[in-house]
Design a protein around this motif. Sequence first.
Motif, PDB file in Angstrom:
ATOM      1  N   ALA A 162       6.624   5.611  -7.048  1.00  0.00           N
ATOM      2  CA  ALA A 162       5.502   4.733  -6.687  1.00  0.00           C
ATOM      3  C   ALA A 162       5.416   3.550  -7.650  1.00  0.00           C
ATOM      4  CB  ALA A 162       4.192   5.521  -6.701  1.00  0.00           C
ATOM      5  N   ASN A 163       4.993   2.398  -7.135  1.00  0.00           N
ATOM      6  CA  ASN A 163       4.861   1.194  -7.968  1.00  0.00           C
ATOM      7  C   ASN A 163       3.883   1.430  -9.111  1.00  0.00           C
ATOM      8  OD1 ASN A 163       6.494  -0.111  -6.089  1.00  0.00           O
ATOM      9  ND2 ASN A 163       4.751  -0.936  -4.950  1.00  0.00           N
ATOM     10  N   ARG A 164       4.249   0.939 -10.265  1.00  0.00           N
ATOM     11  CA  ARG A 164       3.368   1.039 -11.426  1.00  0.00           C
ATOM     12  C   ARG A 164       3.461  -0.246 -12.239  1.00  0.00           C
ATOM     13  NH1 ARG A 164       5.624   6.200 -11.023  1.00  0.00           N
ATOM     14  NH2 ARG A 164       4.124   7.911 -10.827  1.00  0.00           N
ATOM     15  N   GLY A 165       2.484  -0.421 -13.121  1.00  0.00           N
ATOM     16  CA  GLY A 165       2.539  -1.504 -14.091  1.00  0.00           C
ATOM     17  C   GLY A 165       2.670  -2.877 -13.471  1.00  0.00           C
ATOM     18  N   TRP A 166       3.629  -3.666 -13.994  1.00  0.00           N
ATOM     19  CA  TRP A 166       3.762  -5.058 -13.578  1.00  0.00           C
ATOM     20  C   TRP A 166       4.196  -5.181 -12.123  1.00  0.00           C
ATOM     21  CZ3 TRP A 166       8.018  -7.402 -11.587  1.00  0.00           C
ATOM     22  CH2 TRP A 166       9.256  -6.733 -11.719  1.00  0.00           C
ATOM     23  N   VAL A 167       4.939  -4.195 -11.616  1.00  0.00           N
ATOM     24  CA  VAL A 167       5.370  -4.259 -10.220  1.00  0.00           C
ATOM     25  C   VAL A 167       4.160  -4.163  -9.287  1.00  0.00           C
ATOM     26  CG1 VAL A 167       6.730  -3.146  -8.415  1.00  0.00           C
ATOM     27  CG2 VAL A 167       7.645  -3.305 -10.737  1.00  0.00           C
ATOM     28  N   LYS A 168       3.266  -3.243  -9.604  1.00  0.00           N
ATOM     29  CA  LYS A 168       2.063  -3.078  -8.790  1.00  0.00           C
ATOM     30  C   LYS A 168       1.196  -4.336  -8.845  1.00  0.00           C
ATOM     31  CE  LYS A 168      -1.484   0.460  -7.977  1.00  0.00           C
ATOM     32  NZ  LYS A 168      -1.984   1.777  -8.449  1.00  0.00           N
ATOM     33  N   LYS A 198       0.832  -1.208   0.000  1.00  0.00           N
ATOM     34  CA  LYS A 198       0.000   0.000   0.000  1.00  0.00           C
ATOM     35  C   LYS A 198       0.866   1.257   0.000  1.00  0.00           C
ATOM     36  CE  LYS A 198      -3.583   2.297   2.768  1.00  0.00           C
ATOM     37  NZ  LYS A 198      -2.807   3.498   3.129  1.00  0.00           N
ATOM     38  N   PHE A 199       1.876   1.318   0.868  1.00  0.00           N
ATOM     39  CA  PHE A 199       2.716   2.511   0.958  1.00  0.00           C
ATOM     40  C   PHE A 199       3.532   2.720  -0.314  1.00  0.00           C
ATOM     41  CE2 PHE A 199       2.719   1.726   5.775  1.00  0.00           C
ATOM     42  CZ  PHE A 199       1.640   2.571   5.955  1.00  0.00           C
ATOM     43  N   THR A 200       4.109   1.646  -0.860  1.00  0.00           N
ATOM     44  CA  THR A 200       4.954   1.817  -2.053  1.00  0.00           C
ATOM     45  C   THR A 200       4.132   2.059  -3.309  1.00  0.00           C
ATOM     46  OG1 THR A 200       5.103  -0.616  -2.265  1.00  0.00           O
ATOM     47  CG2 THR A 200       6.925   0.517  -1.156  1.00  0.00           C
ATOM     48  N   ASN A 201       2.818   1.813  -3.259  1.00  0.00           N
ATOM     49  CA  ASN A 201       1.917   2.160  -4.367  1.00  0.00           C
ATOM     50  C   ASN A 201       1.464   3.618  -4.304  1.00  0.00           C
ATOM     51  OD1 ASN A 201       1.967  -0.386  -5.480  1.00  0.00           O
ATOM     52  ND2 ASN A 201       0.004  -1.042  -4.620  1.00  0.00           N
ATOM     53  N   ASP A 202       1.629   4.250  -3.154  1.00  0.00           N
ATOM     54  CA  ASP A 202       1.059   5.575  -2.891  1.00  0.00           C
ATOM     55  C   ASP A 202       1.942   6.678  -3.501  1.00  0.00           C
ATOM     56  OD1 ASP A 202      -0.117   7.852  -1.929  1.00  0.00           O
ATOM     57  OD2 ASP A 202      -0.210   7.175   0.159  1.00  0.00           O
ATOM     58  N   ALA A 203       1.451   7.338  -4.535  1.00  0.00           N
ATOM     59  CA  ALA A 203       2.220   8.388  -5.202  1.00  0.00           C
ATOM     60  C   ALA A 203       2.411   9.609  -4.307  1.00  0.00           C
ATOM     61  CB  ALA A 203       1.523   8.799  -6.494  1.00  0.00           C
ATOM     62  N   ARG A 204       1.514   9.823  -3.342  1.00  0.00           N
ATOM     63  CA  ARG A 204       1.682  10.956  -2.423  1.00  0.00           C
ATOM     64  C   ARG A 204       2.909  10.774  -1.547  1.00  0.00           C
ATOM     65  NH1 ARG A 204      -3.740  10.744   0.765  1.00  0.00           N
ATOM     66  NH2 ARG A 204      -3.083   8.541   0.661  1.00  0.00           N
ATOM     67  N   LEU A 205       3.214   9.536  -1.215  1.00  0.00           N
ATOM     68  CA  LEU A 205       4.367   9.234  -0.372  1.00  0.00           C
ATOM     69  C   LEU A 205       5.629   8.990  -1.194  1.00  0.00           C
ATOM     70  CD1 LEU A 205       5.580   8.548   2.418  1.00  0.00           C
ATOM     71  CD2 LEU A 205       4.794   6.190   2.073  1.00  0.00           C
ATOM     72  N   MET A 206       5.475   8.283  -2.319  1.00  0.00           N
ATOM     73  CA  MET A 206       6.638   7.835  -3.087  1.00  0.00           C
ATOM     74  C   MET A 206       6.931   8.686  -4.315  1.00  0.00           C
ATOM     75  SD  MET A 206       7.479   5.293  -1.195  1.00  0.00           S
ATOM     76  CE  MET A 206       8.727   4.487  -2.191  1.00  0.00           C
ATOM     77  N   GLY A 207       5.997   9.611  -4.675  1.00  0.00           N
ATOM     78  CA  GLY A 207       6.220  10.454  -5.829  1.00  0.00           C
ATOM     79  C   GLY A 207       6.412   9.645  -7.104  1.00  0.00           C
ATOM     80  N   GLU A 208       7.429   9.990  -7.889  1.00  0.00           N
ATOM     81  CA  GLU A 208       7.682   9.295  -9.151  1.00  0.00           C
ATOM     82  C   GLU A 208       8.147   7.852  -8.958  1.00  0.00           C
ATOM     83  OE1 GLU A 208      11.727  10.285 -10.993  1.00  0.00           O
ATOM     84  OE2 GLU A 208      11.389  12.030  -9.699  1.00  0.00           O
TER      85      GLU A 208
END
Length: 448
Positions: free
Chosen positions: A418-424, A406-416
């Motif tokens: 944040a997990n995307r695509g296949w990683v998410k 949840k935290f590593t998906n959050d763009a507010r916390l991780m900015g650019e």
Amino acid sequence: MPSSQVVQIAAPIPVNAIAPSLPEAYRSVRVPGGVGNFWRKLAAFAGPGYLVAVGYMDPGNWATGIAGGSAFGYTLLSVVLLSSLMAMLLQSLSAKLGIVAGLDLAQACRVHYSAPTRVALWILCEIAIAACDLAEVIGTAIALQLLFGIPLVTGVCLTAFDVLLILMLHQRGFRQLEAFVVALMVIITGCFAVELFLSRPDLAAVAKGFVPTAEIASNPAMLYLAIGILGATVMPHNLYLHSALVQTRRFERTPGGMREALRFATFDSTIALVFALFINAAILILAASAFHVNGRVDVADIHQAYDLLTPMLGGAIASVLFAAALLASGQNSTVTATLAGQIVMEGFIDVKIAPWARRLVTRLLAIVPAVVVAWLYGESGTTKLLIFSQVILSLQLPFAVVPLVKFTNDARLMGEFANRGWVKFAAWSVSALIIGLNLKLVFGLVTG
């Protein structure tokens, strides 16, 4: 730079009260600057991954690996491989959280969750650490008995004194602690390399074992051991630990510097976890080739394995190497539990106590049940307790994995970052698989 400023690179989250993780080692390891220093930078980042990896080869892995290999041959190798791949993904996410957000996982939970939620998560994490320490206590005591003839109960009590070893290593500096861990990993790897040479496993059968089968989910006994292997391989407290350890490196606090730090931290943890994969697979392969193929499908006890290795492999050195590797494994994993305990207590509830006191309390919580079981039930009881401790670890996994994803998906916390695509997708798939397996295990235990 304070952790609050670090987090504000990605999002203005109020964390002014959050002190750095492991303050005595925070940003203490210098990272070479400039271009063209790949190997020097890789060497500077090497260390946290190995501290994490030792938790993936603790004595709990021995119990589940021996039982799985003896009972089902090479079949559960696919579970070992899958667990290792899941661990590589989750540890990379843990490193990402620490590097980008400047928070360890426990601190992130403290910032973003209500007080009741974070206290509940802290208690569950402490249970996981106690279960891990229980495995280390039992494994070390068994190794002392096998090598030196020390009674099991006495060996369990002697494990209280490894507090002194950990304190000595802490005082010599963080890099010395990492070097000690790597040295013990080399010893364990060497011991198992010789063991595999002596056991001469069927390589075709080994390769087939890495291919998953539906029987693992349909056979209750196999599923129980499979979840035990999962719990022994993907350790919940290691996710908290890694997110703090990566902050010991003094890399540049810029998007480019964090991107480079992520790359090297991922190299570090992935290479270290490949070593852990070799050890875990070697334990199961050894049990399958030495016991299962010879009709001994009942070997679920480390003592049994030790006694049978010499006659079955034709060399007394096999048993000695087995016990020596077990002792190194128990001592190595002790470091992990010590650091993880400090991180989760300070991160979740902001309580700081002396490292020796924290270590002693954790160890005593593990020693008491181990002494009782060893006294009442002897060797067979301690082995069952060892396997049960790994199932407990597996049951705790969702409560660490879901917040991490949840935290590593959050763009507010991780900015650019944040997990995307296949990683998410992969991260949520791993979470769903872990939760599904645990629900199936609980349902099976409740319904008998």
